[in-house]
Scaffold this active site. Structure first.
Site, PDB file in Angstrom:
ATOM      1  CD  GLU A  24      53.580 -10.598   9.249  1.00 56.13           C
ATOM      2  OE1 GLU A  24      53.710  -9.774   8.328  1.00 56.13           O
ATOM      3  OE2 GLU A  24      54.522 -11.229   9.748  1.00 56.13           O
ATOM      4  CE  LYS A 158      61.357 -12.682   7.594  1.00 56.51           C
ATOM      5  NZ  LYS A 158      60.155 -12.302   8.329  1.00 56.51           N
TER       6      LYS A 158
HETATM    7  N1  PSU Z   1      57.101 -13.990   8.606  1.00 58.47           N
HETATM    8  C1  PSU Z   1      57.043 -14.745   7.473  1.00 58.47           C
HETATM    9  N2  PSU Z   1      57.170 -14.077   6.284  1.00 58.47           N
HETATM   10  C2  PSU Z   1      57.310 -12.693   6.207  1.00 58.47           C
HETATM   11  C3  PSU Z   1      57.363 -11.923   7.406  1.00 58.47           C
HETATM   12  C4  PSU Z   1      57.239 -12.630   8.576  1.00 58.47           C
HETATM   13  O1  PSU Z   1      56.915 -15.981   7.536  1.00 58.47           O
HETATM   14  O2  PSU Z   1      57.406 -12.147   5.093  1.00 58.47           O
HETATM   15  C5  PSU Z   1      57.540 -10.401   7.333  1.00 58.47           C
HETATM   16  C6  PSU Z   1      57.105  -9.747   8.648  1.00 58.47           C
HETATM   17  O3  PSU Z   1      56.115  -8.795   8.324  1.00 58.47           O
HETATM   18  C7  PSU Z   1      58.341  -9.083   9.199  1.00 58.47           C
HETATM   19  C8  PSU Z   1      59.054  -8.721   7.945  1.00 58.47           C
HETATM   20  O4  PSU Z   1      58.031  -7.979  10.013  1.00 58.47           O
HETATM   21  O5  PSU Z   1      58.890  -9.928   7.166  1.00 58.47           O
HETATM   22  C9  PSU Z   1      60.492  -8.319   8.194  1.00 58.47           C
HETATM   23  O6  PSU Z   1      60.891  -7.394   7.233  1.00 58.47           O
HETATM   24  P1  PSU Z   1      62.248  -6.548   7.412  1.00 58.47           P
HETATM   25  O7  PSU Z   1      63.329  -7.583   7.471  1.00 58.47           O
HETATM   26  O8  PSU Z   1      62.341  -5.684   6.155  1.00 58.47           O
HETATM   27  O9  PSU Z   1      62.101  -5.749   8.658  1.00 58.47           O
END
Ligand code: PSU
Ligand code: MN
Length: 301
Positions: A24, A158
């Site tokens: 990604e 996360k």
């Molecule tokens: N994994 C990481 N760092 C990130 C992400 C994933 O180590 O920044 C990103 C991914 O793209 C994931 C996003 O889809 O964070 C989640 O964002 P949100 O909580 O706004 O859906």
């Protein structure tokens, strides 16, 4: 109809039917600071190659969906400002309007599936945010896992999130959550959480087979493979807990909302750990890229 551009190495892998791992780009534009973001993206791509597969970093550049970025495109994206953070809701609009955007887990899964790629490595998926009972902030990544047939290798969700609620939602949505090589779910920067994983598998072949059987059975959706960060690189959950709490309090006080929440929290935790969270984040993404390459190879057999 969809403007798609494959990188030279991805086009070559598609011609020969070689294993490909999607990567990604939101982690590059919104998850890590420059220049470590570009350096990490390059190293992770090389990890995939070193383990016998071809990396396909995915992003929308000037209205074209790129499956695999050339080195100069990666470098430009890593330094660009005001790049959109794309998910299922806005990827088509970004392409239609000629925009540039980085793909989250959800958007990368959609693009990977379009390109016939079955495996994708990232750091951590999005999930249910703490306080979601008031904010309703639940990442679109969870729904995507329920409907798009791509196996996502991550170090769990996360740890800034409400992990128990995140895994409850995944269960409700029928998403297989597989811990790789251990009984407990990992917690992103930490190898162990206090939650037992719903499923455990110890080799890439089983993981590949499970996705293929799922699809053959007519079950929609992918799987989440939670791969623990190597122990030597982890930050113990107890060390991180007060730091995460502080970052969350600050996000609240500053009224950070919607798409800005995750980038804000990752940025503050980076500052509050003097960069240690980033070192751990890089280690876990690399670890996930290696496992994803093995799964992609197993799927081709
Ligand atoms: N994994 C990481 N760092 C990130 C992400 C994933 O180590 O920044 C990103 C991914 O793209 C994931 C996003 O889809 O964070 C989640 O964002 P949100 O909580 O706004 O859906
Ligand atoms: Mn959100």
């Amino acid at each position: 109809m969809i403007p798609i551009q494959y990188s030279a190495e991805v086009a070559a892998a598609r011609d020969t039917g070689g294993p490909i791992v999607a990567l990604e780009s939101t982690i590059i534009t919104h998850g890590m600071p420059f220049p470590q973001n570009v350096e990490t993206a390059r190293i992770v791509e090389q990890d995939v190659r070193d383990h016998g597969a071809t990396p396909a970093t995915i992003a929308v550049l000037n209205g074209t969906l790129h499956i695999g970025l050339e080195p100069d495109q990666l470098n430009t994206l890593g330094q660009a400002e005001n790049v959109a953070k794309l998910s299922r809701a806005d990827m088509a609009a970004c392409i239609a309007t000629g925009g540039t955007g980085a793909t989250t887990v959800a958007a990368t899964m959609i693009a990977a599936h379009l390109a016939g790629i079955h495996v994708f490595a990232t750091g951590g998926i999005g999930g249910v945010h703490r306080g979601a009972e008031d904010s309703f902030d639940i990442s679109a990544d969870l729904q995507e896992l329920a409907q798009t047939p791509v196996t996502v290798v991550a170090a769990g969700a996360k740890a800034i999130l409400d992990l128990p609620k995140t895994f409850e939602v995944l269960e409700t949505l029928g998403v297989p959550v597989i811990a790789y090589g251990q009984d407990m779910l990992p917690a992103f920067w930490s190898a162990q959480s206090d939650m037992v994983a719903p499923l455990r598998m110890d080799d890439a072949t089983q993981i590949a087979k499970a996705q293929q059987i799922r699809t053959a059975m007519g079950l929609k959706g992918g799987q989440l493979v939670t791969n623990p960060i190597p122990q030597k690189d982890e930050i113990p959950a107890a060390t991180l807990a007060p730091i995460i709490d502080q970052a969350l309090d600050e996000a609240d006080a500053q009224n950070i909302s919607a798409k800005a929440v995750t980038p804000f929290l990752l940025g503050r935790i980076f500052e509050l750990t003097d960069g240690r969270s980033l070192t751990a984040n890089i280690a876990l993404v690399r670890n996930n890229a290696r496992l994803a390459a093995q799964i992609a190879i197993a799927m081709g057999k």
